[in-house]
Scaffold this active site. Structure first.
Site, PDB file in Angstrom:
ATOM      1  N   GLY A  35      35.397  54.711   1.926  1.00  0.00           N
ATOM      2  CA  GLY A  35      35.924  55.164   3.214  1.00  0.00           C
ATOM      3  C   GLY A  35      37.281  55.856   3.113  1.00  0.00           C
ATOM      4  O   GLY A  35      37.536  56.649   2.201  1.00  0.00           O
ATOM      5  N   TYR A  39      40.376  42.702  16.731  1.00  0.00           N
ATOM      6  CA  TYR A  39      40.660  43.951  16.000  1.00  0.00           C
ATOM      7  C   TYR A  39      41.809  44.696  16.690  1.00  0.00           C
ATOM      8  O   TYR A  39      42.791  45.086  16.044  1.00  0.00           O
ATOM      9  CB  TYR A  39      39.398  44.811  15.967  1.00  0.00           C
ATOM     10  CG  TYR A  39      39.558  46.107  15.194  1.00  0.00           C
ATOM     11  CD1 TYR A  39      39.621  46.099  13.805  1.00  0.00           C
ATOM     12  CD2 TYR A  39      39.635  47.335  15.848  1.00  0.00           C
ATOM     13  CE1 TYR A  39      39.770  47.278  13.078  1.00  0.00           C
ATOM     14  CE2 TYR A  39      39.782  48.529  15.133  1.00  0.00           C
ATOM     15  CZ  TYR A  39      39.845  48.491  13.758  1.00  0.00           C
ATOM     16  OH  TYR A  39      39.996  49.667  13.048  1.00  0.00           O
ATOM     17  N   ILE A  77      36.354  57.731  12.819  1.00  0.00           N
ATOM     18  CA  ILE A  77      36.209  58.368  11.503  1.00  0.00           C
ATOM     19  C   ILE A  77      34.914  57.852  10.873  1.00  0.00           C
ATOM     20  O   ILE A  77      34.733  56.627  10.753  1.00  0.00           O
ATOM     21  CB  ILE A  77      37.408  58.005  10.584  1.00  0.00           C
ATOM     22  CG1 ILE A  77      38.749  58.288  11.278  1.00  0.00           C
ATOM     23  CG2 ILE A  77      37.280  58.754   9.252  1.00  0.00           C
ATOM     24  CD1 ILE A  77      39.008  59.723  11.657  1.00  0.00           C
ATOM     25  N   THR A  93      32.859  56.451   8.452  1.00  0.00           N
ATOM     26  CA  THR A  93      32.973  55.734   7.169  1.00  0.00           C
ATOM     27  C   THR A  93      31.949  54.595   7.182  1.00  0.00           C
ATOM     28  O   THR A  93      31.346  54.306   8.230  1.00  0.00           O
ATOM     29  CB  THR A  93      34.375  55.094   7.013  1.00  0.00           C
ATOM     30  OG1 THR A  93      34.492  54.050   7.994  1.00  0.00           O
ATOM     31  CG2 THR A  93      35.491  56.101   7.187  1.00  0.00           C
ATOM     32  N   PRO A  94      31.791  53.891   6.056  1.00  0.00           N
ATOM     33  CA  PRO A  94      30.869  52.746   6.035  1.00  0.00           C
ATOM     34  C   PRO A  94      31.181  51.691   7.104  1.00  0.00           C
ATOM     35  O   PRO A  94      30.307  50.921   7.500  1.00  0.00           O
ATOM     36  CB  PRO A  94      31.059  52.178   4.627  1.00  0.00           C
ATOM     37  CG  PRO A  94      31.439  53.375   3.802  1.00  0.00           C
ATOM     38  CD  PRO A  94      32.310  54.206   4.705  1.00  0.00           C
TER      39      PRO A  94
HETATM   40  P1  NAI Z   1      35.539  50.689   5.355  1.00  0.00           P
HETATM   41  O1  NAI Z   1      34.883  49.449   5.829  1.00  0.00           O
HETATM   42  O2  NAI Z   1      34.697  51.848   4.997  1.00  0.00           O
HETATM   43  O3  NAI Z   1      36.513  50.355   4.139  1.00  0.00           O
HETATM   44  C1  NAI Z   1      37.391  49.279   4.191  1.00  0.00           C
HETATM   45  C2  NAI Z   1      37.628  48.759   2.786  1.00  0.00           C
HETATM   46  O4  NAI Z   1      38.505  47.613   2.884  1.00  0.00           O
HETATM   47  C3  NAI Z   1      36.348  48.260   2.097  1.00  0.00           C
HETATM   48  O5  NAI Z   1      36.255  48.789   0.793  1.00  0.00           O
HETATM   49  C4  NAI Z   1      36.499  46.744   2.084  1.00  0.00           C
HETATM   50  O6  NAI Z   1      35.845  46.116   0.999  1.00  0.00           O
HETATM   51  C5  NAI Z   1      38.009  46.607   2.013  1.00  0.00           C
HETATM   52  N1  NAI Z   1      38.475  45.274   2.428  1.00  0.00           N
HETATM   53  C6  NAI Z   1      38.043  44.542   3.482  1.00  0.00           C
HETATM   54  N2  NAI Z   1      38.673  43.355   3.503  1.00  0.00           N
HETATM   55  C7  NAI Z   1      39.530  43.350   2.450  1.00  0.00           C
HETATM   56  C8  NAI Z   1      40.451  42.404   1.937  1.00  0.00           C
HETATM   57  N3  NAI Z   1      40.616  41.210   2.517  1.00  0.00           N
HETATM   58  N4  NAI Z   1      41.174  42.722   0.843  1.00  0.00           N
HETATM   59  C9  NAI Z   1      41.007  43.933   0.235  1.00  0.00           C
HETATM   60  N5  NAI Z   1      40.147  44.857   0.671  1.00  0.00           N
HETATM   61  C10 NAI Z   1      39.409  44.575   1.762  1.00  0.00           C
HETATM   62  O7  NAI Z   1      36.567  51.097   6.505  1.00  0.00           O
HETATM   63  P2  NAI Z   1      37.359  52.439   6.816  1.00  0.00           P
HETATM   64  O8  NAI Z   1      36.769  53.049   8.002  1.00  0.00           O
HETATM   65  O9  NAI Z   1      37.560  53.227   5.594  1.00  0.00           O
HETATM   66  O10 NAI Z   1      38.732  51.781   7.288  1.00  0.00           O
HETATM   67  C11 NAI Z   1      39.945  51.816   6.573  1.00  0.00           C
HETATM   68  C12 NAI Z   1      41.049  51.417   7.524  1.00  0.00           C
HETATM   69  O11 NAI Z   1      41.102  52.358   8.608  1.00  0.00           O
HETATM   70  C13 NAI Z   1      40.851  50.039   8.152  1.00  0.00           C
HETATM   71  O12 NAI Z   1      42.092  49.377   8.259  1.00  0.00           O
HETATM   72  C14 NAI Z   1      40.320  50.380   9.525  1.00  0.00           C
HETATM   73  O13 NAI Z   1      40.585  49.379  10.471  1.00  0.00           O
HETATM   74  C15 NAI Z   1      41.072  51.660   9.828  1.00  0.00           C
HETATM   75  N6  NAI Z   1      40.456  52.451  10.868  1.00  0.00           N
HETATM   76  C16 NAI Z   1      39.213  53.016  10.693  1.00  0.00           C
HETATM   77  C17 NAI Z   1      38.659  53.761  11.701  1.00  0.00           C
HETATM   78  C18 NAI Z   1      37.327  54.406  11.582  1.00  0.00           C
HETATM   79  O14 NAI Z   1      36.863  54.988  12.573  1.00  0.00           O
HETATM   80  N7  NAI Z   1      36.658  54.363  10.449  1.00  0.00           N
HETATM   81  C19 NAI Z   1      39.368  53.963  12.986  1.00  0.00           C
HETATM   82  C20 NAI Z   1      40.622  53.301  13.047  1.00  0.00           C
HETATM   83  C21 NAI Z   1      41.144  52.589  12.029  1.00  0.00           C
END
Ligand code: NAI
Length: 268
Positions: free
Chosen positions: A17, A158, A193, A195-196
């Site tokens: 992501g 969240y 965004i 992402t997974p």
């Molecule tokens: P994702 O789920 O694709 O990736 C998140 C990553 O964090 C994963 O690889 C997961 O294994 C890792 N992770 C989860 N818990 C963990 C822990 N305790 N320690 C270490 N790693 C851990 O999510 P994405 O979309 O890439 O999100 C990244 C950030 O962006 C997050 O903080 C999310 O809340 C934020 N975000 C994402 C949005 C979206 O639309 N995708 C919108 C707003 C914020």
């Protein structure tokens, strides 16, 4: 000149992501990058894909002992780091099976979301200060969310955790400035965004395509964002181009937060 030449960066949640796209942007800009995650297999493969300037570390961001070990390891390898991106985050939708609304949530699920999203970022900032304070010019980037700026009835924990990240980033920014540390701290607020993280909400096949179109309809730019859209914002804040920028909130959301659904308009 490469924007992050010779900089050393740690990115949490870097296995996929937004974290992985940020790691790729950093490597392309000349940085040495450590990606940290709890998904070890995916994380190791991601680091391999990024090439010789990337390495995978296993780190659960909610566990202080693991932060201590990671910090000690990195400070053995490098005199200091230059960039920490606190990106790891969870919605609670897939990690817990209980409701996430403010009337029916269960305290254990509330705590688990805050443990990753808020404890994880607060610890990430605490240990980032230790790793960055001897750098020439350093940057912490915390990934909050548009959900940290508005109420989200279906994802109370969240939204609460992301709002706390928004505020804590400013506290860290001011604390580092007061102490005379060469560390800036800013928050990034992505929205929608692809992402997974969205997999559980979008479903699969034809249903997924229809669900993405539905989400896009409510976005002023009429499309969901890509992980790279966020990575470029993080790259700017991480680089010395942002040397006078600290304590800000940078939204990357296709315009969602720019308006309101109840905006008045003249009837035709
Ligand atoms: P994702 O789920 O694709 O990736 C998140 C990553 O964090 C994963 O690889 C997961 O294994 C890792 N992770 C989860 N818990 C963990 C822990 N305790 N320690 C270490 N790693 C851990 O999510 P994405 O979309 O890439 O999100 C990244 C950030 O962006 C997050 O903080 C999310 O809340 C934020 N975000 C994402 C949005 C979206 O639309 N995708 C919108 C707003 C914020």
């Amino acid at each position: 000149m490469s924007r992050l030449q010779d900089k050393v960066a740690l990115i949490t949640g870097g296995a996929q992501g937004i974290g992985l796209a940020t790691a790729q942007a950093f490597v392309d800009a000349g940085a040495r990058v450590y990606i940290a995650d709890i998904e070890d297999d995916i994380g190791r493969k991601a680091a391999e894909m990024l090439g010789t300037n990337a390495e995978y570390l296993s780190l659960d961001v909610g566990e202080e002992t693991q932060w201590k070990e990671t910090t000690a390891l990195l400070l053995q390898k490098h005199e200091c780091l230059d960039i920490v991106v606190n990106n790891a985050g969870i919605t609670g939708f897939t990690e817990t099976s209980t409701p996430q609304d403010p009337e029916h949530f269960e305290l254990a699920a509330w705590h688990s979301v805050h443990k990753t999203n808020l404890d994880g970022v607060s610890l990430g900032c605490k240990y980032a200060i230790a790793m960055l304070k001897n750098a020439k010019s350093a940057s912490i980037v915390n990934i909050s969310s548009r959900s940290g700026m508005v109420g989200i009835p279906g994802a109370a924990a969240y939204a609460s955790s992301k709002a706390a990240v928004r505020n804590h980033s400013k506290t860290v920014a001011l604390y580092c400035a007061q102490q005379g540390y060469p560390i800036r701290c800013n928050s990034v607020h992505p929205g929608a965004i692809l992402t997974p993280m969205w997999n559980a909400m979008l479903g699969e096949g034809e249903q997924r395509k229809a669900a993405i179109d539905m989400v896009a309809q409510d976005i002023p730019l009429q499309t969901m964002g890509t992980p790279e859209d966020v990575a470029y914002a993080v790259l700017y804040l991480a680089s010395d181009e942002a040397k006078y920028v600290t304590g800000i909130e940078l939204t990357v959301d296709g315009g969602i937060l720019a308006g309101a659904t109840a905006a008045p308009k003249k009837s035709s």
